[in-house]
Design a protein around this motif. Structure first.
Motif, short mmCIF file in Angstrom:
data_model
loop_
_atom_site.label_atom_id
_atom_site.label_comp_id
_atom_site.label_asym_id
_atom_site.label_seq_id
_atom_site.Cartn_x
_atom_site.Cartn_y
_atom_site.Cartn_z
N MET A 163 72.20 0.19 43.29
CA MET A 163 71.38 1.27 43.87
C MET A 163 70.76 2.13 42.79
SD MET A 163 73.21 2.76 47.22
CE MET A 163 73.25 1.85 48.76
N THR A 217 69.18 1.07 40.44
CA THR A 217 67.84 0.56 40.16
C THR A 217 66.81 1.30 41.00
OG1 THR A 217 68.04 -1.20 41.81
CG2 THR A 217 68.61 -1.77 39.55
N ALA A 218 67.19 1.59 42.28
CA ALA A 218 66.27 2.33 43.13
C ALA A 218 66.01 3.71 42.55
CB ALA A 218 66.83 2.43 44.55
N SER A 219 67.09 4.34 42.04
CA SER A 219 66.91 5.66 41.43
C SER A 219 66.03 5.55 40.18
CB SER A 219 68.28 6.23 41.04
OG SER A 219 69.13 6.24 42.16
N MET A 261 63.76 3.33 39.61
CA MET A 261 62.39 3.08 40.03
C MET A 261 61.73 4.37 40.53
SD MET A 261 61.76 -0.38 39.97
CE MET A 261 60.88 -1.03 41.38
N GLN A 262 62.51 5.18 41.29
CA GLN A 262 61.97 6.45 41.77
C GLN A 262 61.52 7.31 40.60
OE1 GLN A 262 65.00 6.31 45.51
NE2 GLN A 262 65.08 8.15 44.25
N GLU A 306 58.12 6.44 39.42
CA GLU A 306 57.21 6.29 40.54
C GLU A 306 55.74 6.47 40.13
OE1 GLU A 306 57.53 9.22 43.46
OE2 GLU A 306 56.66 8.00 45.06
N LEU A 345 54.45 3.49 38.48
CA LEU A 345 54.32 2.39 39.45
C LEU A 345 53.04 2.51 40.26
CD1 LEU A 345 57.95 1.96 40.81
CD2 LEU A 345 56.56 0.26 39.61
N THR A 377 54.47 -3.84 38.47
CA THR A 377 55.45 -4.21 39.50
C THR A 377 55.64 -5.72 39.57
OG1 THR A 377 54.35 -2.47 40.72
CG2 THR A 377 56.11 -3.67 41.85
N ILE A 426 58.50 -7.23 37.57
CA ILE A 426 59.87 -6.67 37.61
C ILE A 426 60.93 -7.74 37.87
CG2 ILE A 426 61.40 -5.16 38.94
CD1 ILE A 426 59.15 -3.11 39.02
N MET A 450 54.70 -11.99 44.22
CA MET A 450 54.33 -10.57 44.20
C MET A 450 52.80 -10.41 44.24
SD MET A 450 57.22 -8.60 43.72
CE MET A 450 57.04 -7.28 42.54
N LEU A 509 51.86 -4.04 48.30
CA LEU A 509 52.47 -3.27 47.22
C LEU A 509 51.67 -2.00 46.92
CD1 LEU A 509 53.59 -6.00 44.68
CD2 LEU A 509 55.04 -4.35 45.88
N VAL A 558 54.03 1.81 47.86
CA VAL A 558 54.81 1.75 46.63
C VAL A 558 56.30 1.92 46.93
CG1 VAL A 558 55.20 2.85 44.38
CG2 VAL A 558 52.89 2.59 45.24
N THR A 607 58.37 -1.10 46.70
CA THR A 607 58.70 -1.58 45.36
C THR A 607 60.07 -1.09 44.90
OG1 THR A 607 56.39 -1.03 44.98
CG2 THR A 607 57.64 -1.87 43.11
N LEU A 608 60.37 0.16 45.29
CA LEU A 608 61.60 0.77 44.79
C LEU A 608 62.84 -0.07 45.06
CD1 LEU A 608 60.97 4.44 46.02
CD2 LEU A 608 60.31 3.39 43.85
N PHE A 609 62.82 -0.84 46.15
CA PHE A 609 64.03 -1.54 46.57
C PHE A 609 64.04 -3.02 46.19
CE2 PHE A 609 63.64 2.17 49.24
CZ PHE A 609 64.91 2.71 49.09
N PRO A 661 64.49 -4.62 43.21
CA PRO A 661 65.64 -5.09 42.43
C PRO A 661 66.94 -5.11 43.25
CG PRO A 661 64.39 -3.46 41.21
CD PRO A 661 63.85 -3.45 42.59
N LEU A 662 67.13 -4.07 44.05
CA LEU A 662 68.34 -3.96 44.85
C LEU A 662 68.47 -5.14 45.81
CD1 LEU A 662 70.72 -2.13 45.65
CD2 LEU A 662 69.22 -1.01 47.28
N ARG A 704 72.22 5.23 52.48
CA ARG A 704 71.69 5.77 51.22
C ARG A 704 70.33 6.42 51.44
NH1 ARG A 704 68.36 6.31 47.26
NH2 ARG A 704 68.77 5.54 45.15
N TYR A 716 65.02 12.66 47.62
CA TYR A 716 63.81 11.87 47.46
C TYR A 716 63.10 11.80 48.80
CZ TYR A 716 60.64 8.30 45.74
OH TYR A 716 59.51 7.63 45.36
#
Lengths: 456, 456
Positions: free
Chosen positions: A291, A293-295, A297-298, A301, A304, A311, A314, B297, B304, B308, B311-313, B315-316, B371, B381
């Motif tokens: 998780m 990773t989400a932080s 990425m944020q 932002e 991105l 992107t 990634i 992608m 995308l 955006v 995108t954040l998720f 990797p997760l 989360r 966020y």
């Protein structure tokens, strides 16, 4: 009720055991494994006791403790009493407390005492693995007397190929003589004269079974004596116990490396709930770690949204870090397990992984740059006006991330060992998670450095 | 030049071998491994031949073939001739053709013939692993005669604990008798009367060593006979060869699962170039496969740039698919290796992995939704106005991807076995790459279905 009565065929007993007549022990075990519990119990009860004992002694027999618990207690105790004490102990370990008590008091005194003694040792130690059924004689005996003694006790010993010579007064272990040396000795020779010359190799009952396996293998032994602090032999660990141990450890290592708790049962014999528990734990922990990773990425932002092109790469970049890390981890786990490397060698490994990671990263970086150039120039995809800078960013990020992956993947087993864990607890998913978060930070930092002023 | 001359101490020889005086064979090997090649060769040359032979027989001795090649050819041949023929063969395999020829013709006829015979078998087969130094006697001998014969040949046999009884006329294998049964027999008893009753377990010389290990373990043997199609014993494989084999196989399995070509040498003994080659190959193949993620992608570029937040998720979500896949693969690799499951059982596994993957995916999906809700509601966020739909998308994607990961991770070892590969060639990075590309497609398809009309 006498034991003999239990051998009297019950109705249909002949039919039950007929299919086993032609089978050797290993095949008989397989046959029983394929039956349901009730049938398997009935077969065991109908078999002649020596045959049933042999079958129960095989570690491949499934749910042996459940079968024993389902037998009439008198018969169960009779069989357990005749079994090798290390295997009987394994079965006792799996019985519940009430069953254990009920059976233990039905055993003969000797069998009960040795099983109670063995049950005190924690699992995975030499003490838990050993049998007390070995041959030991006073060191002042002759070859003939020893051979005669071996002949008398042979039936009740797990192995007779290593004979332990004890100080006649203190009963401490003095020397080991192998059967092959014994039979070549002249009858009236003192046995110490045919014994080996090097001091005997022995282990403490609390030694880990992996270490016991290593010693047996290193010295090509058929058995290794387990001695207490006073030098008295408590039991021996034989090479066939070690074979089973090595197989089990190797299954455990692969499963742990795959990120699962060790199953200790065949795949199809694990209940659905248990399977979920064994997998969900690590999966959730890794998920919570990932998780981050989400932080991360944020945090990036802005970058991105300004450069969606970043992107696209990634997954490619992150997986390369994880892959190189998992390679390095798998190499080091085994090197540490085989004692090719010690904890203090960590810096030598780090000094190797640093250039290795850089070269591997450069190879992948080059592949990525070629890919981007080809797509761009053939019109397959347009990476924008700054495509050369983008390609450079991707290439540089790969060098950084693969180096970081190789380095952290190789150091992880050392860190685990230093913290007192088994280095083999390092799993590929764990390494990947470790590398993913840092990988993103490396990627965006390099992008910021190279692309600032153009794309960013 | 006679062999005796070679034993005459050269200048300083005593000093050279002094440190080994107190060491047992295994420790002496470790001592030699720590020396450079020149010193190690000098020590070997200065040692009494029987000691040098014992040391050369240890598989733990590093670069044994290089040491042998560096010795004076007469001495090298003398030592090789006295070694167990299976170990001598291993050394011959590693010599270059010229060295091999030069030494082979210096051996005695017996040793030369048995080594030439052993060298014909491909590596990793029973034939390559076996020794021809076993004890076989005609099946019509008595116990006393057999024991007398064993005493005479004991020195030159790798094990005397299993004795093979041959048909006196055809010389085919009839039965096996163990030493422990032999010594308990009365001297004039025909040996067939003390032999075991089940037909002997024997293997073909071309059988894979893993299978040989399985049989030795299954039947608790100290050695297994290797027989030709006519039933004649060619040699035996002993349990200590099997221990070494199991350790090597288990190292190979972990390395392969980590995505490296098997190293077959300790980590610190691999040259830099070789290390790069062993790792770069798979790493590049995986990288090329993973490039498909970039293509996937690119395909979803519109989505995308519009959202955006999706995108954040990435990797997760992708790592969760890879992790669940690597768990399933590690479980199935071992189940197939241990023969707990057969190729035909694939559908049973698929039927288990489907619900398992769905439950695991649901657990992770729930964690993700919690989360997002927590971050959104505490103001950590802002996932935008449609955050509930985004959370739903992530949750649903996780169910889909973890299910797909578990399913494909569990099927991969079956597919490899079906195609004739070792199921253990399935690596965690390979599974991750397989799942990554499909995972992206699943993610964006679910996003399109749920978010179309709002975000997309």
């Amino acid at each position: 009720m006498h034991n003999e009565d239990l051998l009297r065929p019950v109705t249909g007993a002949d039919d039950l055991i007929a299919p086993l007549a032609e089978l050797n022990t290993a095949d008989a075990v397989e046959y029983l494994n394929a039956q349901d519990r009730e049938d398997a119990t009935a077969v065991l009860a109908a078999l002649p006791q020596p045959r049933a004992v042999k079958i129960l002694e095989q570690p491949e027999l499934r749910d042996a403790s459940a079968l024993v618990a389902a037998l009439p207690p008198e018969l169960a105790a009779a069989l357990l009493g005749q079994m090798a004490d290390d295997r009987a102990t394994d079965i006792f370990h799996e019985l519940d407390a009430a069953q254990r008590e009920a059976l233990l008091w039905r055993l003969g005194t000797d069998a009960r005492l040795s099983i109670q003694k063995l049950m005190r040792y924690p699992p995975h130690t030499a003490g838990a693995l050993m049998t007390t059924e070995f041959v030991a004689v006073p060191a002042d005996w002759t070859v003939a007397r020893t051979l005669q003694y071996v002949r008398e006790v042979e039936r009740s010993r797990e192995t007779v190929y290593a004979i332990y010579l004890l100080d006649p007064r203190t009963r401490q272990l003095e020397q080991v003589v192998t059967m092959r040396r014994l039979i070549t000795g002249l009858p009236e020779t003192p046995i110490m004269e045919v014994a080996q010359v090097n001091p005997p190799i022995a282990v403490d009952p609390m030694l880990d079974q992996e270490e016991v396996a290593r010693l047996i293998r290193r010295h090509d032994l058929l058995a290794i004596p387990v001695v207490d602090a006073g030098g008295h032999v408590l039991g021996i660990v034989t090479v066939d116990d070690i074979l089973d141990t090595l197989i089990a450890e190797s299954t455990e290592d692969v499963q742990k490396f795959g990120g699962v708790e060790a199953l200790d049962k065949p795949y199809m014999h694990i209940g659905f709930g248990e399977m979920i528990r064994k997998r969900a734990g690590w999966l959730s922990v890794l998920f919570l770690g990932e998780m981050l990773t989400a932080s991360a990425m944020q945090h990036f932002e802005d970058e991105l949204s300004k450069a969606v092109v970043l992107t696209l790469f990634i997954p490619l970049i992150m997986s390369s870090g994880g892959n190189s890390g998992s390679q390095a981890t798998s190499l080091l786990i085994r090197s540490l397990a085989l004692r090719e490397l010690r904890l203090r060698d960590w810096w030598k490994v780090a000094l190797r992984e640093l250039p290795t990671g850089m070269v591997l990263g450069a190879i992948l970086g080059l592949l990525a740059i070629i890919r981007i150039a080809v797509w761009q120039n053939t019109g397959l995809y347009d990476y924008g006006a700054h495509w050369k800078m983008v390609a450079l960013t991707i290439g540089a990020a790969l060098v950084g991330i693969v180096t970081f992956g190789s380095l952290s993947g190789s150091m992880l087993p050392f860190v685990l060992q230093r913290l007192g864990f088994d280095p083999a607890s390092a799993s590929a998913p764990f390494v990947a998670t470790l590398v993913d978060v840092t990988g993103l930070v490396i990627y965006f930092s390099i992008a910021a450095a190279i692309l600032s002023g153009t794309l960013l």
